[in-house]
Design an enzyme around this catalytic site. Structure first.
Site, PDB file in Angstrom:
ATOM      1  N   LYS A  30      29.971  45.517 -43.056  1.00 54.33           N
ATOM      2  CA  LYS A  30      30.206  45.750 -41.631  1.00 54.33           C
ATOM      3  C   LYS A  30      31.705  45.715 -41.378  1.00 54.33           C
ATOM      4  O   LYS A  30      32.393  44.776 -41.767  1.00 54.33           O
ATOM      5  CB  LYS A  30      29.522  44.669 -40.790  1.00 54.33           C
ATOM      6  CG  LYS A  30      29.754  44.830 -39.289  1.00 54.33           C
ATOM      7  CD  LYS A  30      28.855  43.897 -38.492  1.00 54.33           C
ATOM      8  CE  LYS A  30      29.463  42.557 -38.176  1.00 54.33           C
ATOM      9  NZ  LYS A  30      30.555  42.579 -37.184  1.00 54.33           N
ATOM     10  N   LYS A  60      30.902  48.553 -30.838  1.00 55.34           N
ATOM     11  CA  LYS A  60      30.279  48.182 -29.548  1.00 55.34           C
ATOM     12  C   LYS A  60      30.825  48.968 -28.356  1.00 55.34           C
ATOM     13  O   LYS A  60      31.365  48.397 -27.398  1.00 55.34           O
ATOM     14  CB  LYS A  60      30.458  46.679 -29.293  1.00 55.34           C
ATOM     15  CG  LYS A  60      29.817  45.773 -30.332  1.00 55.34           C
ATOM     16  CD  LYS A  60      29.853  44.325 -29.886  1.00 55.34           C
ATOM     17  CE  LYS A  60      29.197  43.373 -30.855  1.00 55.34           C
ATOM     18  NZ  LYS A  60      29.970  43.130 -32.090  1.00 55.34           N
ATOM     19  N   LEU A  61      30.656  50.285 -28.387  1.00 50.38           N
ATOM     20  CA  LEU A  61      31.203  51.115 -27.307  1.00 50.38           C
ATOM     21  C   LEU A  61      30.505  50.844 -25.967  1.00 50.38           C
ATOM     22  O   LEU A  61      29.298  50.586 -25.927  1.00 50.38           O
ATOM     23  CB  LEU A  61      31.072  52.602 -27.672  1.00 50.38           C
ATOM     24  CG  LEU A  61      32.212  53.145 -28.551  1.00 50.38           C
ATOM     25  CD1 LEU A  61      32.164  52.572 -29.941  1.00 50.38           C
ATOM     26  CD2 LEU A  61      32.156  54.665 -28.599  1.00 50.38           C
ATOM     27  N   GLY A 103      28.435  36.845 -42.459  1.00 50.35           N
ATOM     28  CA  GLY A 103      29.887  36.812 -42.609  1.00 50.35           C
ATOM     29  C   GLY A 103      30.323  35.645 -43.453  1.00 50.35           C
ATOM     30  O   GLY A 103      30.277  35.680 -44.685  1.00 50.35           O
ATOM     31  N   ARG A 104      30.733  34.567 -42.774  1.00 49.29           N
ATOM     32  CA  ARG A 104      31.367  33.442 -43.456  1.00 49.29           C
ATOM     33  C   ARG A 104      30.582  32.819 -44.611  1.00 49.29           C
ATOM     34  O   ARG A 104      31.214  32.397 -45.588  1.00 49.29           O
ATOM     35  CB  ARG A 104      31.781  32.391 -42.420  1.00 49.29           C
ATOM     36  CG  ARG A 104      32.993  32.857 -41.615  1.00 49.29           C
ATOM     37  CD  ARG A 104      33.124  32.144 -40.298  1.00 49.29           C
ATOM     38  NE  ARG A 104      32.056  32.520 -39.376  1.00 49.29           N
ATOM     39  CZ  ARG A 104      31.938  32.038 -38.146  1.00 49.29           C
ATOM     40  NH1 ARG A 104      32.806  31.158 -37.703  1.00 49.29           N
ATOM     41  NH2 ARG A 104      30.952  32.453 -37.376  1.00 49.29           N
ATOM     42  N   THR A 135      25.116  37.193 -28.207  1.00 49.95           N
ATOM     43  CA  THR A 135      24.587  35.839 -28.448  1.00 49.95           C
ATOM     44  C   THR A 135      25.532  34.765 -27.894  1.00 49.95           C
ATOM     45  O   THR A 135      25.151  33.612 -27.775  1.00 49.95           O
ATOM     46  CB  THR A 135      24.329  35.591 -29.948  1.00 49.95           C
ATOM     47  OG1 THR A 135      25.465  36.060 -30.679  1.00 49.95           O
ATOM     48  CG2 THR A 135      23.086  36.301 -30.418  1.00 49.95           C
ATOM     49  N   ASP A 169      31.357  52.568 -22.029  1.00 46.77           N
ATOM     50  CA  ASP A 169      32.250  53.273 -21.087  1.00 46.77           C
ATOM     51  C   ASP A 169      31.398  54.305 -20.359  1.00 46.77           C
ATOM     52  O   ASP A 169      30.169  54.297 -20.502  1.00 46.77           O
ATOM     53  CB  ASP A 169      33.416  53.922 -21.871  1.00 46.77           C
ATOM     54  CG  ASP A 169      34.672  54.078 -21.008  1.00 46.77           C
ATOM     55  OD1 ASP A 169      34.555  54.470 -19.822  1.00 46.77           O
ATOM     56  OD2 ASP A 169      35.770  53.808 -21.523  1.00 46.77           O
ATOM     57  N   ILE A 170      32.015  55.198 -19.610  1.00 49.23           N
ATOM     58  CA  ILE A 170      31.210  56.222 -18.932  1.00 49.23           C
ATOM     59  C   ILE A 170      30.620  57.161 -19.993  1.00 49.23           C
ATOM     60  O   ILE A 170      31.187  57.312 -21.082  1.00 49.23           O
ATOM     61  CB  ILE A 170      32.035  57.011 -17.881  1.00 49.23           C
ATOM     62  CG1 ILE A 170      33.228  57.707 -18.526  1.00 49.23           C
ATOM     63  CG2 ILE A 170      32.487  56.080 -16.751  1.00 49.23           C
ATOM     64  CD1 ILE A 170      33.943  58.675 -17.573  1.00 49.23           C
ATOM     65  N   PRO A 171      29.473  57.777 -19.689  1.00 49.10           N
ATOM     66  CA  PRO A 171      28.781  58.574 -20.708  1.00 49.10           C
ATOM     67  C   PRO A 171      29.662  59.621 -21.380  1.00 49.10           C
ATOM     68  O   PRO A 171      29.631  59.760 -22.616  1.00 49.10           O
ATOM     69  CB  PRO A 171      27.629  59.229 -19.921  1.00 49.10           C
ATOM     70  CG  PRO A 171      27.316  58.222 -18.850  1.00 49.10           C
ATOM     71  CD  PRO A 171      28.652  57.647 -18.455  1.00 49.10           C
ATOM     72  N   ASN A 172      30.468  60.332 -20.624  1.00 48.44           N
ATOM     73  CA  ASN A 172      31.268  61.408 -21.220  1.00 48.44           C
ATOM     74  C   ASN A 172      32.276  60.861 -22.235  1.00 48.44           C
ATOM     75  O   ASN A 172      32.483  61.441 -23.301  1.00 48.44           O
ATOM     76  CB  ASN A 172      31.984  62.182 -20.103  1.00 48.44           C
ATOM     77  CG  ASN A 172      32.704  63.394 -20.635  1.00 48.44           C
ATOM     78  OD1 ASN A 172      32.106  64.216 -21.318  1.00 48.44           O
ATOM     79  ND2 ASN A 172      33.995  63.486 -20.338  1.00 48.44           N
ATOM     80  N   ARG A 206      22.409  31.578 -41.835  1.00 50.42           N
ATOM     81  CA  ARG A 206      23.082  30.531 -42.606  1.00 50.42           C
ATOM     82  C   ARG A 206      22.157  30.018 -43.701  1.00 50.42           C
ATOM     83  O   ARG A 206      20.953  29.948 -43.504  1.00 50.42           O
ATOM     84  CB  ARG A 206      23.452  29.339 -41.701  1.00 50.42           C
ATOM     85  CG  ARG A 206      24.578  29.632 -40.713  1.00 50.42           C
ATOM     86  CD  ARG A 206      25.888  29.890 -41.428  1.00 50.42           C
ATOM     87  NE  ARG A 206      27.002  30.191 -40.531  1.00 50.42           N
ATOM     88  CZ  ARG A 206      27.338  31.418 -40.120  1.00 50.42           C
ATOM     89  NH1 ARG A 206      26.634  32.476 -40.493  1.00 50.42           N
ATOM     90  NH2 ARG A 206      28.378  31.598 -39.338  1.00 50.42           N
ATOM     91  N   ASP A 222      30.954  48.479 -36.444  1.00 53.34           N
ATOM     92  CA  ASP A 222      30.536  47.638 -35.306  1.00 53.34           C
ATOM     93  C   ASP A 222      31.630  47.653 -34.235  1.00 53.34           C
ATOM     94  O   ASP A 222      32.424  46.730 -34.140  1.00 53.34           O
ATOM     95  CB  ASP A 222      30.300  46.224 -35.857  1.00 53.34           C
ATOM     96  CG  ASP A 222      29.901  45.217 -34.802  1.00 53.34           C
ATOM     97  OD1 ASP A 222      29.443  45.614 -33.709  1.00 53.34           O
ATOM     98  OD2 ASP A 222      30.036  44.007 -35.079  1.00 53.34           O
TER      99      ASP A 222
HETATM  100  O1  C5P Z   1      30.534  34.631 -40.047  1.00 51.97           O
HETATM  101  P1  C5P Z   1      29.231  34.971 -39.403  1.00 51.97           P
HETATM  102  O2  C5P Z   1      28.056  35.053 -40.371  1.00 51.97           O
HETATM  103  O3  C5P Z   1      28.921  34.093 -38.196  1.00 51.97           O
HETATM  104  O4  C5P Z   1      29.454  36.471 -38.874  1.00 51.97           O
HETATM  105  C1  C5P Z   1      28.507  37.131 -38.074  1.00 51.97           C
HETATM  106  C2  C5P Z   1      29.011  38.498 -37.721  1.00 51.97           C
HETATM  107  O5  C5P Z   1      28.089  39.094 -36.807  1.00 51.97           O
HETATM  108  C3  C5P Z   1      30.364  38.512 -37.013  1.00 51.97           C
HETATM  109  O6  C5P Z   1      31.020  39.730 -37.402  1.00 51.97           O
HETATM  110  C4  C5P Z   1      30.005  38.540 -35.556  1.00 51.97           C
HETATM  111  O7  C5P Z   1      30.979  39.180 -34.772  1.00 51.97           O
HETATM  112  C5  C5P Z   1      28.731  39.397 -35.580  1.00 51.97           C
HETATM  113  N1  C5P Z   1      27.846  39.220 -34.456  1.00 51.97           N
HETATM  114  C6  C5P Z   1      27.288  37.982 -34.114  1.00 51.97           C
HETATM  115  N2  C5P Z   1      26.449  37.890 -33.032  1.00 51.97           N
HETATM  116  C7  C5P Z   1      26.176  38.972 -32.285  1.00 51.97           C
HETATM  117  C8  C5P Z   1      26.729  40.225 -32.616  1.00 51.97           C
HETATM  118  C9  C5P Z   1      27.574  40.296 -33.707  1.00 51.97           C
HETATM  119  O8  C5P Z   1      27.518  37.003 -34.795  1.00 51.97           O
HETATM  120  N3  C5P Z   1      25.334  38.876 -31.270  1.00 51.97           N
END
Ligand code: C5P
Length: 232
Positions: A32, A61-62, A210-211, A119, A64-67, A181, A59
């Site tokens: 991603k 996350k757009l 991610g982490r 979230t 804005d207006i449709p056009n 996790r 990722d």
């Molecule tokens: O490091 P971690 O596993 O928390 O990363 C989760 C990824 O998912 C990050 O890039 C975060 O921006 C993304 N994300 C999220 N919750 C959302 C949408 C995207 O954690 N609702």
């Protein structure tokens, strides 16, 4: 597409990203690319990772207006990513315009998914700042239905919501779920988390991790553990 683990490459530069991907010799994890890396490096980073053979969820996350969203999506379609996204809060006409912009002349296009409520937004914030006074889980399902009506392929949601999204929008409507996790690890700033095995049981189609992988001592080992637990 079947179940897969998507690694959130939340890095600030090309150098850090390539050093990270070099730790997967011979392997091509689904990655991603988010706003931080895209804004730092531009579309070249997407092309470079693509050329290395990775599938990509862009990722951005757009909203804005449709056009404007339609035109932006018609630029992104040429980057040849596998998945991209927008905010369902932009309304059904915006999502329809996005889909139109994303579709290439030959009819092919990347998959398009919607963010419902972030979230980081809880019930209190939604009521206080957005003046939305319905229960959060109902709002998420309503936005998911809107995305389905607009013809999108799925939503980003919590693994805790994946089963319900499938019930409401259909089994083929994709759920892409962050907030994952390992059972023996820290949750960091994520509030509602699930293990890869539980996310699989809950019906997530893709987990975004991610982490737990990027900050692991051995990222390849962490990714393989995720793949074993989630994909099987
Ligand atoms: O490091 P971690 O596993 O928390 O990363 C989760 C990824 O998912 C990050 O890039 C975060 O921006 C993304 N994300 C999220 N919750 C959302 C949408 C995207 O954690 N609702």
């Amino acid at each position: 597409m079947g179940k897969d683990v998507i690694i959130a490459c939340d890095f600030a530069s090309r150098e850090q990203t390539m050093a990270f991907l070099d730790r997967f010799p011979g392997r091509k994890p689904f990655v991603k690319i988010g706003m931080e890396l895209y804004y730092a490096e531009g579309p070249g980073i997407v092309r470079e990772i693509r050329e290395r053979g990775h599938r990509i969820f862009l990722d951005l996350k757009l909203h804005d207006i449709p056009n404007t969203v339609k035109k932006a999506m018609s630029v992104l379609r040429d980057l040849d990513v596998d998945i991209t996204n927008l905010h369902a809060a932009g309304t059904i006409p915006m999502m329809e315009a996005a889909l139109e912009g994303l579709t290439r002349p030959d009819g092919s296009r990347p998959m398009l998914i919607a963010v419902t409520q972030l979230t980081s937004t809880d019930q209190a914030a939604m009521e206080r700042d957005l003046w939305i006074e319905k229960p959060l889980d109902q709002v998420v399902m309503h936005y998911a239905m809107n995305a389905r009506k607009a013809g999108l392929d799925g939503v980003v949601c919590s693994p805790l919501e994946a089963a319900r999204v499938h019930e409401v929008c259909g089994a083929d409507f994709l759920t892409v779920t962050p907030g994952v996790r390992f059972a023996d690890a820290a949750a960091d700033d994520q509030r509602r988390v699930m293990t890869p095995a539980d996310a699989r049981a809950a019906g997530s189609d893709y987990i975004v991790v991610g982490r737990p992988i990027t900050a692991a001592k051995d990222p390849l080992e962490a990714w393989e553990r995720c793949m074993r637990d989630f994909v099987g």
